[in-house]
Structures are given as structure tokens and as C-alpha cells.
Design a protein around this motif. Structure first.
Motif, PDB file in Angstrom:
ATOM      1  N   ARG A 187       0.747  -1.071   0.081  1.00  0.00           N
ATOM      2  CA  ARG A 187      -0.049   0.030   0.052  1.00  0.00           C
ATOM      3  C   ARG A 187       0.826   1.346   0.094  1.00  0.00           C
ATOM      4  NH1 ARG A 187      -3.841  -3.281   2.760  1.00  0.00           N
ATOM      5  NH2 ARG A 187      -5.798  -3.059   1.288  1.00  0.00           N
ATOM      6  N   ILE A 214       2.197   1.840  -3.657  1.00  0.00           N
ATOM      7  CA  ILE A 214       1.149   2.341  -4.541  1.00  0.00           C
ATOM      8  C   ILE A 214       0.802   3.984  -4.066  1.00  0.00           C
ATOM      9  CG2 ILE A 214       0.392   0.210  -5.536  1.00  0.00           C
ATOM     10  CD1 ILE A 214      -2.058   0.314  -3.606  1.00  0.00           C
ATOM     11  N   ALA A 265      -0.928   4.687  -1.383  1.00  0.00           N
ATOM     12  CA  ALA A 265      -2.313   4.580  -0.669  1.00  0.00           C
ATOM     13  C   ALA A 265      -2.008   4.968   0.612  1.00  0.00           C
ATOM     14  CB  ALA A 265      -2.949   3.441  -0.882  1.00  0.00           C
ATOM     15  N   ILE A 280      -2.323  15.003  -7.827  1.00  0.00           N
ATOM     16  CA  ILE A 280      -2.612  14.971  -8.999  1.00  0.00           C
ATOM     17  C   ILE A 280      -1.632  14.274 -10.078  1.00  0.00           C
ATOM     18  CG2 ILE A 280      -2.662  16.678 -11.228  1.00  0.00           C
ATOM     19  CD1 ILE A 280      -4.051  18.699  -9.528  1.00  0.00           C
ATOM     20  N   GLU A 316      -1.846  10.775  -9.514  1.00  0.00           N
ATOM     21  CA  GLU A 316      -2.995  10.089 -10.225  1.00  0.00           C
ATOM     22  C   GLU A 316      -2.346   9.775 -11.551  1.00  0.00           C
ATOM     23  OE1 GLU A 316      -6.688  12.048 -10.093  1.00  0.00           O
ATOM     24  OE2 GLU A 316      -6.671  12.007  -8.135  1.00  0.00           O
ATOM     25  N   LYS A 317      -1.633  10.570 -12.087  1.00  0.00           N
ATOM     26  CA  LYS A 317      -0.996  10.344 -13.447  1.00  0.00           C
ATOM     27  C   LYS A 317       0.169   9.163 -13.237  1.00  0.00           C
ATOM     28  CE  LYS A 317      -1.274  15.017 -16.134  1.00  0.00           C
ATOM     29  NZ  LYS A 317      -1.007  16.006 -15.661  1.00  0.00           N
ATOM     30  N   ARG A 360      -0.176   6.763 -11.456  1.00  0.00           N
ATOM     31  CA  ARG A 360      -0.715   5.507 -11.288  1.00  0.00           C
ATOM     32  C   ARG A 360      -1.350   4.861 -12.514  1.00  0.00           C
ATOM     33  NH1 ARG A 360      -4.087   7.021  -6.021  1.00  0.00           N
ATOM     34  NH2 ARG A 360      -2.545   6.149  -4.424  1.00  0.00           N
ATOM     35  N   LEU A 361      -1.375   5.744 -13.634  1.00  0.00           N
ATOM     36  CA  LEU A 361      -1.708   5.240 -14.970  1.00  0.00           C
ATOM     37  C   LEU A 361      -0.674   4.162 -15.529  1.00  0.00           C
ATOM     38  CD1 LEU A 361      -3.180   8.633 -16.686  1.00  0.00           C
ATOM     39  CD2 LEU A 361      -4.482   6.574 -15.805  1.00  0.00           C
ATOM     40  N   MET A 394      -3.098  -2.877 -10.288  1.00  0.00           N
ATOM     41  CA  MET A 394      -3.090  -3.301  -8.865  1.00  0.00           C
ATOM     42  C   MET A 394      -4.018  -4.480  -8.906  1.00  0.00           C
ATOM     43  SD  MET A 394      -2.059  -2.770  -5.620  1.00  0.00           S
ATOM     44  CE  MET A 394      -2.712  -4.008  -4.253  1.00  0.00           C
ATOM     45  N   PHE A 445      -5.938  -6.702  -6.327  1.00  0.00           N
ATOM     46  CA  PHE A 445      -6.244  -6.899  -4.900  1.00  0.00           C
ATOM     47  C   PHE A 445      -6.405  -8.132  -4.611  1.00  0.00           C
ATOM     48  CE2 PHE A 445      -6.583  -2.199  -5.669  1.00  0.00           C
ATOM     49  CZ  PHE A 445      -6.483  -1.724  -4.608  1.00  0.00           C
ATOM     50  N   ALA A 467     -11.495  -6.735  -5.386  1.00  0.00           N
ATOM     51  CA  ALA A 467     -11.997  -5.284  -5.131  1.00  0.00           C
ATOM     52  C   ALA A 467     -12.829  -4.764  -6.364  1.00  0.00           C
ATOM     53  CB  ALA A 467     -10.742  -4.438  -4.817  1.00  0.00           C
ATOM     54  N   PRO A 492     -11.239   1.089 -16.035  1.00  0.00           N
ATOM     55  CA  PRO A 492      -9.978   1.889 -16.311  1.00  0.00           C
ATOM     56  C   PRO A 492      -9.744   2.374 -17.874  1.00  0.00           C
ATOM     57  CG  PRO A 492      -9.234  -0.230 -15.836  1.00  0.00           C
ATOM     58  CD  PRO A 492     -10.675  -0.306 -15.770  1.00  0.00           C
ATOM     59  N   ASN A 504      -9.872   6.606 -18.204  1.00  0.00           N
ATOM     60  CA  ASN A 504      -8.441   7.218 -18.463  1.00  0.00           C
ATOM     61  C   ASN A 504      -8.117   7.379 -20.024  1.00  0.00           C
ATOM     62  OD1 ASN A 504      -8.151   7.447 -15.684  1.00  0.00           O
ATOM     63  ND2 ASN A 504      -7.763   5.455 -15.492  1.00  0.00           N
ATOM     64  N   ARG A 541      -8.669  -6.773 -14.767  1.00  0.00           N
ATOM     65  CA  ARG A 541      -8.582  -5.349 -14.914  1.00  0.00           C
ATOM     66  C   ARG A 541      -7.389  -4.651 -14.475  1.00  0.00           C
ATOM     67  NH1 ARG A 541     -12.360  -2.936 -10.061  1.00  0.00           N
ATOM     68  NH2 ARG A 541     -10.423  -3.474  -8.846  1.00  0.00           N
TER      69      ARG A 541
END
Lengths: 276, 251
Positions: A49, A52, A54, A75, A78-79, A81-82, A86, A88, A92, A106, A110, A154
Motif C-alpha cells: 500500500r 502504490i 495509498a 494530481i 494520479e498520472k 498511477r496510470l 494493482m 487486490f 476489489a 480503467p 482514463n 482489470r
């Protein structure tokens, strides 16, 4: 010279007075498959976690693709993370969407891909995890193992450079475990993807891992007690590592406490009780 | 969580909703209109039968009580005035608000709370999908539109309830009832009620979403959050109603 994708330095995380991660340092190169191992509750998921983004560490640094993420604004995070996916532990999945919509999510959110193409990508990704034809079911209508595989589909929907997997094979049958392992191998070897996998499953770990990290238990909880290639880990001198990879009930991690320890624990003051 | 921390979160949630409403479209992650309509059906349309029944019964009760008291002074002709004023200004928005809190606000909290517990919110964040944009903003817009709409419908149905008593029990003609209503109620009475319902909508959806996103501790946590969101929403709505009434009718 290989590219360093993940670099963790002196990561410390405390929950109240309890130190869950205590000075974790390691780095991961492009194309590696890193297996993070360790007993239950040793901080594996917490470590994931943090990587990533979180959770924020108490101190220490985490660099992904050379960028420091612990101080990064939301911000930018978030970019970033593209570029990773992940998977889970329990999938999830969004319960209100169908399996197909979950995998498409996604991509739709995105990017601006044509809906027809999205359908095609979803079919391809579900085919990868052996779930063709389940697009229209809700997550509640499929089994736990299937949910997990949808979660993997996913996670790789956006063709990430970096894949995180939290116990991808626990609860799967041996054949499906082999399929998922083969998939991870294919993705890392053919597409040069980097994978970080948290796993308890030793067969699977030694099948896909190119690098392993073992987190300690008991007094050494929250620290790395061994790291290296699968061969180095297999022949590691530390008895706790040996106990873990061979799955023996008794050893440095004791099955039964000594009488003194047992009395101590029974009479422990409630105020010292640990909580997450 | 302490009261101060709650207010802080409330403020941040407001700011974040505003951000995604105004700047979201420029960040290539626009709002999905289909999600807004979906929530409008769930929050508003499906709550309609319950709000209708509540409003009807309140219209009936008001007219019956009014008729009973006013009859002693021979002033039953003023029953429509009583019904119109009470429903348009106070009870219409308030009771529709209570029904929507119990039916839709609690559902929003329970749904978001379950998503939080099931790691779904975290999964959205990891996929670079902002949970406020994806989950909260559609619910916010749906509530802001549907609560005033339900209130207007509720007002009509409440007035129809008053008509039932006036017509069948007090032998007032339909035309006389409507004419009396037109003379008694001003457009402002309706508008203040609608303004109230807009404020209620904002309070209800913010409190419900905040409670849902703040859930921790499994199924028990979801239950507690749902209870607290209903209680907090009702209290906040009643206080806001008193303040708004003071602003509209005292000054």
C-alpha cells in the motif's frame, strides 16, 4: 545498466506506538518479478500500500520510475498511477458493475478509446485469465477465485509497465494457479513488464520470481531478513527463512511458547494490546 | 472523529465536489451524464411513492385538524389557507426531506460504506479514478435536482389531500378550494419552500457521502455510519429549517 523501477529507502511506518515497517530498503529493476514473502501480519500488504501511494510512510523514501512519491501532489500521483496496475487480494471489483464493465472501467475513464475497441480489449483481457463469456455477470454471481482473476484482468487492462499483485493465486485450483503464473511470466518476459507479487504460495513464488524479499516475524517483524535471487533464498542460512520456504510448523518462529512467555502473554496488560 | 475534524472533512468534500464540477471537464475526466441520471432514478424517482403518501397524509391531517378547530369559530372557509401555508412553507420540504433521508440518504451511506470496506474505493484510486468525481458528484447532482422536484410534487399532493377533506367533509366546491388557495398562497411561499429544499438536498447528500466514505471496521462500521448519517442529516435539516424560516419570514 538496468533501469530501476522501484526504489525503497529506509521505509518506516508506525501505527500509534507499533512499528509495522521498520527500515525497509530494496530496489526493483525493469522486467523483474519480485516476490514479497513473510508470515501473516508481517506488513506485506502495508508495504504494498505504501508503494502504490495509498499510505504515507512515517519516514523514508519511495521512488517509482525515478520519481519520489511520498511527497508527490495528488494530481501527479494520479498520472503516475496510470502506469501501473494493482490486483487486490479479494479482487476489489465494483459490485454494481458487471465483470465486463469492471475490466472496461480503467480504459473508459482514463482514455478516449472507441467503445467497440474497448469491448475487444475487455474480451482479450478476460481471455487471458480464462473467463471468456462471463462479461455479463455481476461480481456477486461468480466465485472468489474468478473475482480474483477478473481483478487481474482489470489490473492489466491498461497494459501497465508495473503490476502489483496481492496474493494472486491463493484460493485458486492448481491448474488456474499455473495459468496465472504463466500469464505473469509471459507479461514480464515478453512485454518487459515489472511485477511485484505478494505471495504465500512457495511453488508459485519459485516458479515466477526473479527476486525475493522475505519479511521477518516476531522480534524481527517489519524488517527484511533476506533478499536475493530464488537460488540465494533457497540456500539462505537464516533458519527462519528456511522454516518459511519449507513450511515447517516449528523452528525460529515457535509453534508453542515457552511456559514463561505463555504466562507473560496471558497476564499481559490490556493497555499494551496491539491494534491496527 | 471530533466535531472539528468532521467540519473540516465536510469543507474539503465541498471543495472537492466544486473542483470536479468546474474543472473536471478540463482534466479529460468529465462527468458522466448517464451516471447522474442513474442516480436521479435511484435517489428521486424511486422515492416518489413514499413522498407522495407522506404528503397526502399530512395534507389530510392538516385539513382535518384545521377544520375541527376553525369550525368552532365558523371559519372553515380558511382551511385551505392553513393547508397551503403550512405545506408550502414548512411541512412540504421538511417531510419530503425526512423521507429522502430515510430512503435515499441512508442508501447512499450504506453503498459507499460497503464500497469502502470492500476496498473498491481504494481500487478506484489506484486506477486513477477519483472517487469524488466518480461516486460523489453524480449523487450530489442527482440529489440537488431531485429533492426540489420531489418537494414540488409533494406540495401538490399535500394540497390535494387538503382538497379531499374540504370537498367531501366541508362541502366546499373544487373551484372555491382552488380560488381560496390562489388568494392565500403567494408565489414566494412556494419559492421559499423550494429554496429550503435545495439547502436540505445539499446537507443530506454531503452528510451521507461523508459518512459513507469515512466508514472503517467492516459491516458493523457500515451500520454505525448509516445510523449516524440519518441522525445527523435530520438534525442538520431541522436546524437549517429554523434558520431559513427566521431569514425568510422574520426579517
Amino acid at each position: 545498466m538496468p533501469d530501476t523501477v522501484i526504489e525503497v529507502r529506509d521505509l518506516v511506518r508506525k501505527f500509534g506506538t507499533r512499528t509495522v515497517l521498520n527500515g525497509i530498503s530494496f530496489s526493483v529493476n525493469k522486467g523483474d518479478t519480485v516476490i514479497i514473502m513473510g508470515g501473516s501480519g508481517c506488513g506485506k500488504s502495508t508495504l504494498l500500500r505504501h508503494i502504490i501511494g495509498a499510505m504515507k510512510p512515517t519516514s523514508g523514501s519511495i521512488r517509482l520510475f525515478g520519481e519520489e512519491i511520498t511527497t508527490m501532489p495528488q494530481i501527479q500521483l494520479e498520472k503516475l498511477r496510470l502506469r501501473f496496475g494493482m490486483n487486490f487480494q479479494f479482487g476489489a471489483l465494483l459490485q454494481s458493475l458487471t465483470v465486463g464493465e469492471n475490466v472496461a472501467l480503467p480504459i473508459i475513464e482514463n482514455s478516449r478509446v472507441d467503445p467497440g475497441i474497448v469491448d475487444l480489449i475487455v474480451k482479450m483481457k478476460l481471455e487471458l485469465v480464462g473467463l471468456t463469456g462471463f462479461e455479463h455477470l455481476k461480481p456477486a454471481e461468480i466465485s472468489g477465485g474468478m473475482r480474483k482473476r477478473v481483478g487481474l484482468a482489470r489490473a492489466v487492462a491498461m497494459d501497465p509497465e508495473l503490476l502489483f499483485s496481492d496474493e494472486p493465486t491463493s484460493g485458486l485450483d492448481p491448474i488456474m494457479t499455473a495459468v496465472i503464473d504463466q500469464l505473469t511470466l509471459d507479461l514480464t518476459q515478453k512485454l518487459d513488464m515489472t511485477a511485484v507479487v505478494v505471495s504465500h504460495d512457495m511453488t508459485s513464488a519459485f516458479r515466477i520470481g526473479t527476486k525475493m524479499i522475505v519479511l521477518g516475524a516476531g522480534k524481527r517483524a517489519g524488517t527484511i531478513i533476506a533478499q536475493g535471487t530464488p537460488d540465494e533464498i533457497r540456500n539462505h542460512p537464516d533458519p527462519e527463512v528456511q522454516q518459511f520456504i519449507k513450511g515447517e510448523p516449528d523452528g525460529p518462529v515457535p509453534l508453542k511458547l515457552s511456559p514463561e512467555d505463555y504466562i507473560d502473554r496471558l497476564l499481559d496488560l490490556p493497555g499494551q494490546k496491539e491494534n491496527d | 472523529m471530533s466535531l472539528a475534524a468532521n467540519f473540516r472533512t465536510f469543507f474539503f468534500l465541498n471543495r472537492s465536489i466544486l473542483y470536479w464540477l468546474v474543472l473536471g471537464p478540463f482534466r479529460k475526466q468529465p462527468l458522466r451524464i448517464s451516471a447522474v441520471f442513474q442516480q436521479m432514478v435511484r435517489i428521486g424517482v424511486q422515492a416518489f411513492p413514499m413522498t407522495a403518501l407522506t404528503s397526502l397524509s399530512i395534507g389530510l391531517t392538516l385539513a382535518m385538524q384545521g377544520a375541527h378547530e376553525l369550525a368552532r369559530m365558523g371559519a372553515t372557509a380558511y382551511v385551505p389557507d392553513l393547508v397551503a401555508m403550512t405545506i408550502l412553507r414548512e411541512l412540504g420540504p421538511l417531510l419530503v426531506g425526512v423521507v429522502v433521508i430515510g430512503r435515499s440518504g441512508s442508501a447512499v451511506t450504506a453503498e459507499l460504506g460497503t464500497m469502502k470496506v470492500g476496498e473498491e474505493i481504494e481500487a478506484l484510486e489506484v486506477m486513477s479514478i477519483n472517487p469524488v468525481r466518480f461516486l460523489v458528484v453524480p449523487r450530489f447532482l442527482a440529489m440537488m435536482v431531485m429533492l426540489p422536484v420531489l418537494t414540488v410534487f409533494g406540495n401538490y399532493i399535500g394540497l390535494a389531500g387538503g382538497w379531499l377533506i374540504c370537498h367531501f367533509s366541508l362541502d366546499m366546491s373544487t373551484a372555491a378550494y382552488i380560488q381560496r388557495l390562489m388568494e392565500a398562497a403567494q408565489p414566494d411561499d412556494l419559492f421559499t419552500g423550494i429554496i429550503k429544499s435545495i439547502v436540505f438536498a445539499w446537507l443530506i447528500i454531503l452528510i451521507s457521502c461523508q459518512a459513507g466514505l469515512g466508514v472503517s471496521g467492516g459491516a458493523e462500521g457500515v451500520g454505525q455510519a448509516t445510523t449516524s448519517s440519518v441522525v445527523t442529516s435530520i438534525l442538520a435539516m431541522l436546524v437549517a429549517n429554523a434558520v431559513l424560516t427566521a431569514i425568510f419570514f422574520i426579517t
